[in-house]
Design an enzyme around this catalytic site. Structure first.
Site, PDB file in Angstrom:
ATOM      1  N   ASN A  32      29.264  87.642 -84.558  1.00  0.00           N
ATOM      2  CA  ASN A  32      28.039  88.403 -84.823  1.00  0.00           C
ATOM      3  C   ASN A  32      27.225  88.508 -83.535  1.00  0.00           C
ATOM      4  O   ASN A  32      26.043  88.170 -83.483  1.00  0.00           O
ATOM      5  CB  ASN A  32      27.225  87.758 -85.946  1.00  0.00           C
ATOM      6  CG  ASN A  32      26.136  88.688 -86.483  1.00  0.00           C
ATOM      7  OD1 ASN A  32      26.267  89.903 -86.427  1.00  0.00           O
ATOM      8  ND2 ASN A  32      25.071  88.109 -86.988  1.00  0.00           N
ATOM      9  N   HIS A  34      25.261  89.391 -80.062  1.00  0.00           N
ATOM     10  CA  HIS A  34      24.121  90.187 -79.632  1.00  0.00           C
ATOM     11  C   HIS A  34      23.980  90.040 -78.115  1.00  0.00           C
ATOM     12  O   HIS A  34      24.824  89.415 -77.461  1.00  0.00           O
ATOM     13  CB  HIS A  34      22.844  89.765 -80.368  1.00  0.00           C
ATOM     14  CG  HIS A  34      22.574  88.285 -80.334  1.00  0.00           C
ATOM     15  ND1 HIS A  34      22.275  87.604 -79.172  1.00  0.00           N
ATOM     16  CD2 HIS A  34      22.562  87.347 -81.324  1.00  0.00           C
ATOM     17  CE1 HIS A  34      22.082  86.326 -79.443  1.00  0.00           C
ATOM     18  NE2 HIS A  34      22.248  86.139 -80.736  1.00  0.00           N
ATOM     19  N   GLU A  35      22.910  90.594 -77.564  1.00  0.00           N
ATOM     20  CA  GLU A  35      22.745  90.600 -76.115  1.00  0.00           C
ATOM     21  C   GLU A  35      22.667  89.186 -75.537  1.00  0.00           C
ATOM     22  O   GLU A  35      23.035  88.965 -74.378  1.00  0.00           O
ATOM     23  CB  GLU A  35      21.490  91.384 -75.739  1.00  0.00           C
ATOM     24  CG  GLU A  35      21.604  92.884 -75.973  1.00  0.00           C
ATOM     25  CD  GLU A  35      20.321  93.614 -75.605  1.00  0.00           C
ATOM     26  OE1 GLU A  35      19.523  93.046 -74.835  1.00  0.00           O
ATOM     27  OE2 GLU A  35      20.108  94.728 -76.098  1.00  0.00           O
ATOM     28  N   GLY A  36      22.184  88.245 -76.325  1.00  0.00           N
ATOM     29  CA  GLY A  36      22.138  86.868 -75.850  1.00  0.00           C
ATOM     30  C   GLY A  36      23.533  86.319 -75.576  1.00  0.00           C
ATOM     31  O   GLY A  36      23.765  85.660 -74.551  1.00  0.00           O
ATOM     32  N   HIS A  37      24.467  86.585 -76.483  1.00  0.00           N
ATOM     33  CA  HIS A  37      25.840  86.148 -76.260  1.00  0.00           C
ATOM     34  C   HIS A  37      26.440  86.831 -75.038  1.00  0.00           C
ATOM     35  O   HIS A  37      27.136  86.198 -74.230  1.00  0.00           O
ATOM     36  CB  HIS A  37      26.709  86.480 -77.486  1.00  0.00           C
ATOM     37  CG  HIS A  37      26.330  85.748 -78.727  1.00  0.00           C
ATOM     38  ND1 HIS A  37      25.702  86.374 -79.782  1.00  0.00           N
ATOM     39  CD2 HIS A  37      26.486  84.453 -79.096  1.00  0.00           C
ATOM     40  CE1 HIS A  37      25.487  85.504 -80.754  1.00  0.00           C
ATOM     41  NE2 HIS A  37      25.955  84.325 -80.363  1.00  0.00           N
ATOM     42  N   GLN A 155      21.118  71.599 -78.792  1.00  0.00           N
ATOM     43  CA  GLN A 155      22.569  71.720 -78.730  1.00  0.00           C
ATOM     44  C   GLN A 155      23.060  71.606 -77.289  1.00  0.00           C
ATOM     45  O   GLN A 155      24.069  70.929 -77.015  1.00  0.00           O
ATOM     46  CB  GLN A 155      23.017  73.055 -79.312  1.00  0.00           C
ATOM     47  CG  GLN A 155      24.495  73.349 -79.143  1.00  0.00           C
ATOM     48  CD  GLN A 155      24.900  74.655 -79.790  1.00  0.00           C
ATOM     49  OE1 GLN A 155      25.129  74.713 -80.989  1.00  0.00           O
ATOM     50  NE2 GLN A 155      24.959  75.714 -78.997  1.00  0.00           N
ATOM     51  N   SER A 187      18.843  86.157 -82.101  1.00  0.00           N
ATOM     52  CA  SER A 187      19.609  85.212 -82.904  1.00  0.00           C
ATOM     53  C   SER A 187      20.395  85.979 -83.947  1.00  0.00           C
ATOM     54  O   SER A 187      19.921  87.005 -84.466  1.00  0.00           O
ATOM     55  CB  SER A 187      18.671  84.217 -83.601  1.00  0.00           C
ATOM     56  OG  SER A 187      19.376  83.437 -84.556  1.00  0.00           O
TER      57      SER A 187
END
Length: 289
Positions: A32, A34-37, A155, A187
């Site tokens: 799933n 998004h730009e963060g990944h 984490q 997120s």
């Protein structure tokens, strides 16, 4: 982009790259994307010749009442994003591949101290599941570096501590949080927010910013006295709750140990989580005094 789900195929490709003298960076995800990944993939390219990403929704890190069955599965879209980002290999194992004996019989990794409290308290067993699957993925991929987003600050500390304590030859790179223009941290769980809730959600980060400013002001104007961390976090919590969200926790901690902040600490992190509709949002803010 090569896509494999089989461990043997993964190891054969890694071995071939190693024989060519190439370095490997790793970005583990639950999909799933998004730009963060994608920012993690972009950062990984800066540190190694080849980038491997994984998509695995890890059942070991979900609690009994959590949302693994409803967790978004968007493999085709994720693959296209990873291809566009120049990912060299995508590893997509199933739970049967990762946990062939079943979770109940699976050896596990426990990281004390930094796993306790905060999300570790709100989600019992969560960080055991995270540490175990990341350790196993590290053993399979054998990367030189691995990239993790700082949105999940606790984490990152858990994984960094595990790598140090178990003498793993892997550099952990913490990548800054990607945010929307209003400050909301990207997120996968933001997809659970209604339009109204998404308008309210930035208040979490806004109140962390307010809290940081109050701590800085207190340190500057009363250097002989510790800021009232407990009183200030209570005010921030009340302000968050006043928006319609419900604070799970908000704490000011030492940035590395995650122990409650003391008056002498100069490297701090504010950790927070709040429920907004069906979504449980987490965020943080580092503070250097």
């Amino acid at each position: 982009m090569i896509t494999v789900s089989d461990i043997l195929q993964l190891r054969q490709q890694v071995k071939a790259w190693r024989q060519e003298g190439l370095t490997i960076a790793f970005v583990p995800t639950m999909g799933n994307l998004h730009e963060g990944h994608i920012s993690l993939v972009d950062e990984a390219h800066k540190h190694a010749d080849k980038v491997i990403a994984s998509i695995f929704i890890n059942p070991m890190q979900f609690g009994a009442n959590e949302d693994i069955d409803n967790y978004p599965r968007t493999m085709e879209n994720d693959q296209q994003k990873l291809i566009a980002a120049g990912t060299d290999l995508l590893f997509t194992p199933t739970p049967e591949i990762i946990y062939p004996k079943g979770i109940a019989k699976q050896s596990f990794v426990e990281v004390p101290n930094v796993s306790e409290g905060y999300c570790g308290e709100s989600r019992p067993g969560h960080f055991r599941g995270v540490a175990t699957v990341v350790c196993k993925l590290f053993n399979l991929v054998q990367p030189d570096v691995a990239c993790f987003g700082l949105k999940d600050y606790q984490q990152v500390q858990v994984i960094q501590t595990m790598v140090e304590d178990l003498s793993m030859p892997i550099d952990i790179i913490a990548v800054p949080t990607v945010r929307e223009a209003n400050g909301l941290a990207l997120s996968s769980r933001n997809g659970y927010l209604t339009a109204e809730e998404k308008a309210v959600a930035p208040a979490l980060q806004q109140n962390l910013q307010w809290l940081a400013q109050e701590i800085e002001y207190s340190r500057k104007n009363s250097p002989d006295h510790s800021p009232d961390f407990i009183g200030l976090t209570k005010k921030a919590s009340m302000a968050i709750d006043a928006t319609g969200m419900k604070t799970d926790y908000i704490h000011v901690c030492h940035a590395r140990t995650l122990q409650p902040a003391s008056e002498d600490d100069t490297e701090l992190v504010i950790l927070a989580a709040a429920h907004c509709g069906k979504a449980r949002l987490i965020d943080n803010l580092q503070l250097f005094l």
